[in-house]
Design an enzyme around this catalytic site. Structure first.
Site, mmCIF file in Angstrom:
data_model
loop_
_atom_site.group_PDB
_atom_site.id
_atom_site.type_symbol
_atom_site.label_atom_id
_atom_site.label_comp_id
_atom_site.label_asym_id
_atom_site.label_seq_id
_atom_site.Cartn_x
_atom_site.Cartn_y
_atom_site.Cartn_z
ATOM 1 N N MET A 83 -14.387 -16.130 13.365
ATOM 2 C CA MET A 83 -15.677 -16.105 12.660
ATOM 3 C C MET A 83 -16.064 -17.523 12.260
ATOM 4 O O MET A 83 -15.390 -18.482 12.610
ATOM 5 C CB MET A 83 -15.597 -15.152 11.469
ATOM 6 C CG MET A 83 -15.446 -13.702 11.915
ATOM 7 S SD MET A 83 -15.301 -12.552 10.544
ATOM 8 C CE MET A 83 -13.686 -12.968 9.900
ATOM 9 N N LYS A 127 -8.694 -14.812 2.654
ATOM 10 C CA LYS A 127 -8.905 -16.182 2.188
ATOM 11 C C LYS A 127 -9.303 -16.194 0.722
ATOM 12 O O LYS A 127 -8.783 -16.992 -0.078
ATOM 13 C CB LYS A 127 -9.971 -16.864 3.044
ATOM 14 C CG LYS A 127 -10.146 -18.348 2.743
ATOM 15 C CD LYS A 127 -11.072 -18.993 3.769
ATOM 16 C CE LYS A 127 -10.459 -18.980 5.148
ATOM 17 N NZ LYS A 127 -11.313 -19.638 6.162
ATOM 18 N N ARG A 138 -17.187 -20.362 4.197
ATOM 19 C CA ARG A 138 -16.215 -19.908 5.194
ATOM 20 C C ARG A 138 -16.056 -18.393 5.141
ATOM 21 O O ARG A 138 -16.187 -17.776 4.086
ATOM 22 C CB ARG A 138 -14.848 -20.554 4.937
ATOM 23 C CG ARG A 138 -14.872 -22.068 4.951
ATOM 24 C CD ARG A 138 -13.476 -22.627 4.811
ATOM 25 N NE ARG A 138 -13.485 -24.087 4.807
ATOM 26 C CZ ARG A 138 -12.409 -24.831 4.986
ATOM 27 N NH1 ARG A 138 -11.244 -24.269 5.169
ATOM 28 N NH2 ARG A 138 -12.500 -26.150 4.968
ATOM 29 N N TYR A 193 15.331 14.022 16.850
ATOM 30 C CA TYR A 193 15.555 12.816 17.645
ATOM 31 C C TYR A 193 14.335 12.490 18.486
ATOM 32 O O TYR A 193 13.480 13.340 18.748
ATOM 33 C CB TYR A 193 16.792 12.965 18.547
ATOM 34 C CG TYR A 193 16.643 13.954 19.685
ATOM 35 C CD1 TYR A 193 16.110 13.560 20.910
ATOM 36 C CD2 TYR A 193 17.056 15.277 19.552
ATOM 37 C CE1 TYR A 193 15.983 14.453 21.964
ATOM 38 C CE2 TYR A 193 16.935 16.177 20.593
ATOM 39 C CZ TYR A 193 16.402 15.762 21.798
ATOM 40 O OH TYR A 193 16.275 16.657 22.846
ATOM 41 N N HIS A 231 3.432 7.647 37.711
ATOM 42 C CA HIS A 231 4.793 7.541 38.233
ATOM 43 C C HIS A 231 5.269 6.092 38.209
ATOM 44 O O HIS A 231 6.378 5.771 37.757
ATOM 45 C CB HIS A 231 4.845 8.099 39.660
ATOM 46 C CG HIS A 231 6.169 7.915 40.320
ATOM 47 N ND1 HIS A 231 6.435 6.855 41.165
ATOM 48 C CD2 HIS A 231 7.307 8.620 40.229
ATOM 49 C CE1 HIS A 231 7.684 6.939 41.578
ATOM 50 N NE2 HIS A 231 8.240 8.000 41.036
ATOM 51 N N ARG A 279 -2.468 -18.164 3.500
ATOM 52 C CA ARG A 279 -2.431 -16.793 4.022
ATOM 53 C C ARG A 279 -1.098 -16.610 4.732
ATOM 54 O O ARG A 279 -0.412 -17.572 5.059
ATOM 55 C CB ARG A 279 -3.580 -16.550 5.004
ATOM 56 C CG ARG A 279 -3.558 -17.474 6.219
ATOM 57 C CD ARG A 279 -4.811 -17.323 7.055
ATOM 58 N NE ARG A 279 -4.842 -18.293 8.152
ATOM 59 C CZ ARG A 279 -5.897 -18.524 8.908
ATOM 60 N NH1 ARG A 279 -7.023 -17.873 8.694
ATOM 61 N NH2 ARG A 279 -5.853 -19.414 9.890
ATOM 62 N N GLY A 337 -10.196 -18.464 13.643
ATOM 63 C CA GLY A 337 -11.131 -18.998 14.618
ATOM 64 C C GLY A 337 -12.143 -18.009 15.142
ATOM 65 O O GLY A 337 -13.022 -18.377 15.928
ATOM 66 N N CYS A 382 11.068 13.803 24.398
ATOM 67 C CA CYS A 382 11.568 12.945 25.473
ATOM 68 C C CYS A 382 10.444 12.406 26.352
ATOM 69 O O CYS A 382 10.690 11.901 27.441
ATOM 70 C CB CYS A 382 12.598 13.692 26.322
ATOM 71 S SG CYS A 382 11.986 15.216 27.057
ATOM 72 N N SER A 440 12.921 20.387 23.441
ATOM 73 C CA SER A 440 12.502 18.994 23.553
ATOM 74 C C SER A 440 11.087 18.945 24.101
ATOM 75 O O SER A 440 10.790 19.567 25.127
ATOM 76 C CB SER A 440 13.457 18.228 24.477
ATOM 77 O OG SER A 440 13.069 16.880 24.567
#
Length: 879
Positions: free
Chosen positions: A101, A21, A90, A849, A449, A334, A99, A829, A762
């Protein structure tokens, strides 16, 4: 160190010091926009206050100097009834926390000043309206007196006067209300409302600092991953008044529509009101376009100002304004909060308009926004409160009737959607999970799982709901004393972890063209290849549609859990002779061949990594406890000849299950160990894959299978199993890449040795995390939440890679493997392959990858591009 800066002198200071702000007010002031003057008390002062439990010794002197400069600039004096300066105080943290603070308006009013303000404005109603607001806000924010005491008094007065709106109260009414408010203040605070404006100012600044630590702010930071040590600034600003009559007002606006992203100014306003009235919903505001009908010149000025703000900040702005007697003042700007859909459209449009680059557009998109777009979501909760909450394991939402077993899910799903509710799931429940619209478990973590399989299937899931008690025998579930029976309806949100009683409407996701265009930009930037974890032809097709460059993990054992295959798998495991085992393997081989053929065809021309069987064999068998109950019941009753046969078979099966039972199966006979001790199983799988490959080659297709050997910890294990695989492939005259899945810490320590034998490596980060920490991923949900809450862990290591521990092991393995074989392909993976921070790490350590669920592919593509951009930024800084 300087702690206080006037808006006009804060040039060059960052949001770190001024907060969002304060930085916005400073920027608007430098742009020449109509900003009421003021000053910012920096976040450093707030941090010092929280660290030392007192303000820096020179802070109040700096505040006094800044106040005197403000008085000279405005020609008004704080506390002077003839020329009263009123202030707003503020909060304003680096990151927007709307909202969360505290704010105080009309500061500086007291019994004398309110009379002076009345004489100056000739408007007693306005003056006493401002005074009653200050008393209520000061009581709430500084002293902690609940607002409802004052709100009740206001409602009582309106009822006594027979009016509905605050605006209908007269000046005399508001004078009476001020007297009532002061009496309430003294009753609850224990002292009179303070008449010293200087005291009011100091206490207000301290209250803003304290509000950084309130519960709602702390919760917001936790939800949005905002560090707790940043602190907030306090902005002290000359008041302007929107409650001075019909030519005054207040409002909130966005330079673009924050819901749709459309490029029109969007917002609301109220005439004759203060800012809190809009935010709090005390009165119903009007759409901002209607301002044209009331104050056309102000409307045109506001539209022009909105354009200037967006061009300057190069992003959609959320702004607040006040109109005092026909004059516009800007109070805040903002970067505006926006919906997932709007995030993509705004980033895309700003790039197309030339305000930002494509790279900047990509960097602004949060992965959560993309995931929100991809899954069905409740249209509205209709005000309903959640029945219970668990871990949001698999995004999306679903409604259905409650079922308590996988078999029941299969049957019920034939006629109506269902939610599978269970203490936990096992691989044997896969058929029920595939049939259910959603999954709810009482136990299990984010990589249990249920969670992993649900994400792979795109099935919403809530796991680890500790308040849930499931009694399968009775066919009921209980939540905090409430009993819910099979057949009743639930709605679950796997995006939030919430569970609702009853059916809530859902809407399917529809991706806008801007999403796909931004993803195409990402594909042109990222260095990491993005593959999918897919176990079925359907998953493979979905993965390809979502841009997968191959399959990085195909878990072959998942194919065994189909309802018609379980008996064959059990026959193979429990075979009394080699011939019986061979017959079962031959039938399974035909089934797997068809599976592999369909998956390879779906990914034609792209690599498909087939992982050989990994879990311990007992997971394919009935639960030992269930068998024991069955045998005990049969043993205690008189049996017919048929029942005797059943009894003997159950006894034999129980004995065999006991033989195969392991105390710690996740570290027992599985993976490469299973392939070495039961080579017939992996031989069957390789034969099936080779046949599928040859069939497709004969059809002119381009299958590219790779074979991954799971859970190797030594080079000798890998070499032994590789030899078995190569012998089978040679019988089909095939040569395929053969690699290993690194899931145990030792494998990371001997990465170079494994690279000698492997064509690729992997990292299976689910098991690697489990074994490195010594946490059972299925049971850790019981304490991980507490660990994170208490700061023992910063995050759940099963959802985001632990770079310090597990990441160090991966880095060592990568470096060792590259030294031994520079051209070796390296990937990941595990579930971390779809998580943004983890993807950034994998980019840094040089993997080739990542592989993730088909439903996380789009997010992974974006995250991989952002990792590349972040790396470029870091290199530029270092240069």
């Amino acid at each position: 160190m300087k702690f206080v800066y006037a808006f006009s002198e804060a040039n060059g200071l960052s949001k770190d010091q001024l907060g969002g702000k304060g930085a916005g007010l400073s920027a608007m002031t430098r742009l020449g926009l109509p900003v009421p003057p003021g000053f910012t008390v920096t976040t450093e002062a707030c941090r010092a206050y929280h660290m030392h439990r007192q303000t820096p010794h020179n802070l109040w002197m700096e505040v006094q100097d800044a106040l005197q400069a403000l008085e000279q600039q405005t020609g008004k004096v704080l506390g002077n009834p003839e020329r009263p300066l009123l202030l707003s105080v503020r909060s304003g943290a680096k990151f927007s926390m709307p909202g969360m603070m505290d704010t105080i308006l009309n500061l500086g009013l007291n019994d004398e000043v309110v009379e002076g303000l009345t004489a100056l404005t000739q408007d007693a109603r306005f003056a006493f309206d401002a005074y009653r607001r200050l008393i209520q806000m000061f009581a709430d924010v500084v002293v902690g007196v609940p607002r409802h005491h004052f709100e009740t008094a206001l409602e009582d007065l309106k009822m006594a006067r027979g009016v509905q709106e605050d605006l209908s109260l007269t000046a005399e009414d508001l004078q009476e209300l001020v007297t009532t408010y002061k009496r309430l203040f003294k009753r609850h605070a224990g002292f009179e409302f303070p008449q010293s404006p200087q005291f009011q100012l100091q206490e207000a600044i301290l209250a803003v600092f304290k509000s950084w630590g309130n519960r709602r702010a702390a919760t917001y930071r936790k939800l949005h991953h905002i560090p707790d040590d940043l602190g907030t600034a306090a902005n002290v600003q000359a008041m302007v008044f929107g409650n001075l009559g019909a030519t005054s007002g207040t409002g909130v606006g966005f330079t673009r529509n924050p819901i749709s992203g459309d490029p029109q100014v969007f917002g609301e306003f109220l005439l004759n009101a203060q800012g809190e009235d809009v935010v709090a919903g005390i009165r119903t505001p009007l759409p901002l376009c209607d301002l044209q009908n009331h104050l056309p010149e102000v409307h045109d000025q506001l539209m022009h100002t909105a354009g200037l703000l967006e061009k300057h900040f190069k992003d959609m702005q959320d702004f607040e304004f006040t109109i005092e007697a026909g004059r516009l003042y800007m109070l805040q700007t903002r970067a505006g909060k926006r919906s997932a859909r709007a995030a993509f459209k705004i980033a895309h449009d700003l790039a197309q308009e030339g305000l930002i680059s494509r790279e900047e557009a990509l960097s602004r998109i949060q992965l959560e926004s993309l995931e929100q777009l991809m899954y069905p979501q409740p249209v509205t909760h209709h005000g309903q409160k959640a029945l219970l909450k668990g871990l949001p394991a698999s995004p999306g939402a679903a409604s259905g009737v409650v079922v308590f077993s996988a078999d029941e899910a299969v049957e019920v799903a034939k006629t109506r959607p269902c939610i599978l509710v269970t203490p936990e799931t096992s691989p044997e429940d896969i058929h029920g999970m595939a049939s259910a619209k959603g999954i709810l478990t009482a136990r299990g973590g984010m990589t249990s799982h249920a969670a992993v399989v649900a994400r792979g299937m795109g099935c919403p899931a809530v796991v680890g709901a500790e308040d849930l008690r499931v009694d399968r025998e009775a066919g009921v579930m209980q939540v905090k004393g409430l009993t819910i029976r099979a057949g009743e309806t639930l709605t679950i949100s796997g995006s939030t972890g919430e569970v609702f009683l009853g059916e809530i409407p859902l809407q399917d996701s529809q991706l806008d063209p801007e999403v796909f265009e931004i993803l195409s930009w990402a594909d042109g930037i990222r260095k990491l290849e993005v593959r999918a974890n897919a176990d079925t032809p359907q998953d493979a097709r979905r993965a390809r549609e979502n841009g997968a460059q191959g399959i990085g993990l195909c878990r072959t054992e998942h194919m065994f859990f189909a309802e018609e295959r379980i008996p064959l798998v059990r026959k193979m495991i429990l075979a009394a002779s080699a011939q019986e085992e061979l017959e079962a393997l031959r039938l399974l081989q035909n089934m797997q061949r068809r599976d592999f053929e369909a998956i390879l065809l779906a990914m034609d021309g792209l690599p498909v990594t087939i992982r050989l069987i990994d879990p311990p064999l007992h997971e394919f068998l009935p639960q030992m406890s269930d068998l024991l109950v069955k045998v005990t019941q049969l043993a205690q009753q008189e049996r017919s000849e048929a029942e005797e046969t059943t009894y003997q078979e159950a006894r034999e099966l129980l004995e065999r299950v006991k033989q195969l039972h392991e105390v710690n199966p996740m570290m027992g006979l599985r993976g490469a160990r299973l392939g070495i001790t039961r080579p017939s199983i992996i031989c069957m799988q390789v034969h099936a894959l080779a046949e599928a490959t040859c069939n497709l080659l004969a059809q002119g297709k381009k299958p590219r299978p790779e074979i991954m050997i799971p859970l190797t910890g030594t080079a000798q294990e890998l070499a032994y199993v590789r030899h078995i695989v190569e012998e089978v492939l040679a019988s089909h005259d095939l040569h395929l890449p053969i690699g290993s899945m690194i899931e145990v810490p030792r494998a990371c320590l001997v990465g170079g040795q494994l690279a000698d034998t492997a064509d690729f490596l992997s990292f299976g980060t689910n098991d690697l995390t489990q074994m490195t920490y010594g946490y059972s991923r299925d049971d850790a949900a019981r304490f991980l939440g507490t660990y994170v809450e208490k700061g023992i862990l910063t995050f759940d290591p099963f959802t985001r890679l632990d770079e310090d521990g597990v990441g160090t092991l991966i880095s060592m393995a990568v470096q060792d493997a590259r030294r031994k074989k520079p051209e070796i392909k390296l990937g990941i993976c595990g579930e971390h392959g779809g998580e943004a921070h983890s993807i950034g790490f994998f980019h840094q350590v040089g993997l080739d990858y990542v592989s993730c669920s088909p439903f996380r592919l789009l997010a992974a593509r974006l995250a991989a591009a952002q990792a590349t951009l972040n790396n470029h930024t870091q290199e530029a800084v270092l240069a």
